[in-house]
Scaffold this active site. Structure first.
Site, short mmCIF file in Angstrom:
data_model
loop_
_atom_site.label_atom_id
_atom_site.label_comp_id
_atom_site.label_asym_id
_atom_site.label_seq_id
_atom_site.Cartn_x
_atom_site.Cartn_y
_atom_site.Cartn_z
N ALA A 127 0.87 -1.19 0.00
CA ALA A 127 0.00 0.00 0.00
C ALA A 127 0.89 1.22 0.00
CB ALA A 127 -0.90 0.01 1.23
N LYS A 183 10.36 -11.69 5.67
CA LYS A 183 9.97 -10.32 5.33
C LYS A 183 11.22 -9.43 5.30
CE LYS A 183 7.33 -6.89 4.31
NZ LYS A 183 6.57 -5.99 5.12
N ASN A 201 8.04 -1.70 -7.59
CA ASN A 201 8.53 -3.04 -7.25
C ASN A 201 8.66 -3.93 -8.49
OD1 ASN A 201 8.23 -2.02 -4.72
ND2 ASN A 201 6.64 -3.43 -4.05
N SER A 255 7.83 1.23 0.37
CA SER A 255 7.80 2.23 1.45
C SER A 255 9.10 3.03 1.49
CB SER A 255 7.54 1.53 2.79
OG SER A 255 8.50 0.53 3.00
N GLU A 267 14.02 3.34 6.45
CA GLU A 267 14.20 2.26 7.44
C GLU A 267 15.46 1.44 7.16
OE1 GLU A 267 9.81 1.02 8.87
OE2 GLU A 267 10.17 0.65 6.75
O1 KPL Z 1 7.00 -4.26 2.49
C1 KPL Z 1 7.02 -3.72 1.43
C2 KPL Z 1 7.39 -2.28 1.44
O2 KPL Z 1 7.20 -1.56 0.47
O3 KPL Z 1 7.89 -1.86 2.49
C3 KPL Z 1 6.79 -4.51 0.16
C4 KPL Z 1 6.28 -5.91 0.53
C5 KPL Z 1 8.07 -4.60 -0.61
C6 KPL Z 1 5.68 -3.95 -0.68
O4 KPL Z 1 6.02 -2.77 -1.34
#
Ligand code: KPL
Length: 297
Positions: A127, A183, A201, A255, A267
């Site tokens: 998102a 993750k 992505n 993100s 991050e």
């Molecule tokens: O976690 C995500 C992010 O953007 O931080 C993903 C899974 C790569 C989705 O964009």
């Protein structure tokens, strides 16, 4: 039945997406925005694969009521300050669910809120937030809930069951550590590369150099995961997982790229930085990740 009141700490794309889902499930979440102000906020959502936008109004936090359930979706590097701001309102009966990118924030939460139950989650939902502050659900993913402390596992199981009963798509994972590492691997291999190649992505899969960087990152993460003892090394498995997430969230702006484009801190230290730290401790070379950390850190 409304169920417990969930406060949502961190109203970025993922926080808003989950607040929206909790509201749809009839749970009336309360948002904790960075700056106290209005008694309610309006959010605009575009559901996955829809052209329509939906508007929703959410109550905001009153700043003093004790917090029984807290969904933590702030950026990893904001965790310390954000939790410190609500620490006094969390007690022994409070449950925290950390749903964040990166690793290392659980230690911060346990240090600041030692008597509360700290559960962890992992989501591959994609998102992002547009400049007009609309939340776009750009990729459907999965969400798992669990606990790293064995004594909290029943609580994590019952939370996911109660969310499922309300129609939220979450699953309990007794081996959440593996999910968190998967993750982390996904974030190490997608997020920094979207910043370096300035692309969505899915476009990473079409740029040969990006794809070979992605493979190299995955090999290093695989070695560290094997060293930590969370994944049996099946060569290439992680690369396939990362490619499948990049494909599923292909239209998403990661993100980290959202943060980089907006000139905000990223991050990177809780993602690539965490990986490099673990690699160093284990004596595993992680040259590709180190180069990325040097470039973006
Ligand atoms: O976690 C995500 C992010 O953007 O931080 C993903 C899974 C790569 C989705 O964009």
């Amino acid at each position: 039945m409304n169920g417990p009141t969930w406060h949502v700490l961190g109203v970025g794309a993922i926080g808003s997406l989950f607040a929206w889902r909790l509201a749809e499930a009839g749970m009336r979440p309360r948002l904790i925005p960075r700056h106290q102000g209005a008694a309610q906020v309006n959010l605009r959502f575009q559901p996955f694969a829809s052209h329509e936008f939906l508007n929703s109004t959410f109550a905001t936090d009153d700043g003093h009521t004790p917090i029984s359930h807290l969904l933590v979706t702030v950026k990893a590097h904001q965790t310390q300050a954000a939790l410190a701001s609500v620490q006094q309102r969390l007690g022994s009966g409070s449950t925290l669910l950390l749903l964040q990118n990166g690793m290392g924030t659980l230690d911060i939460a346990q240090r600041l809120c030692p008597i509360s139950a700290c559960l962890v989650g992992s989501t591959t939902e994609g998102a992002h937030r547009t400049q007009a502050k609309s939340i776009i659900h750009a990729g459907v993913g999965n969400t798992w809930i669990g606990a790293l402390q064995p004594e909290l596992q029943p609580q994590a199981r019952s939370l996911s069951q109660s969310w499922q009963a309300r129609g939220l798509e979450v699953q309990y994972d007794p081996n959440i550590l593996q999910r968190l590492w998967d993750k982390l691997a996904i974030n190490c291999a997608i997020n920094p590369l979207t910043v370096i190649y300035n692309c969505n992505n899915g476009q990473l899969l079409e740029i040969p150099r990006a794809l070979s960087d992605m493979r190299a990152i995955c090999c290093e993460v695989e070695a560290v995961m094997a060293g930590v003892g969370v994944r049996k090394p099946i060569p290439g498995q992680l690369f396939e997982l990362v490619k499948s997430v990049a494909k599923r969230t292909s239209g998403n702006v990661s993100s980290m790229l959202q943060d980089a484009r907006a000139g905000r801190a990223t991050e990177i230290h809780f993602i690539t930085g965490y990986l490099v730290e673990r690699a160093d401790t284990l004596g595993i070379p992680a040259e590709q990740n180190k180069a990325i950390l040097a470039q973006l850190g």
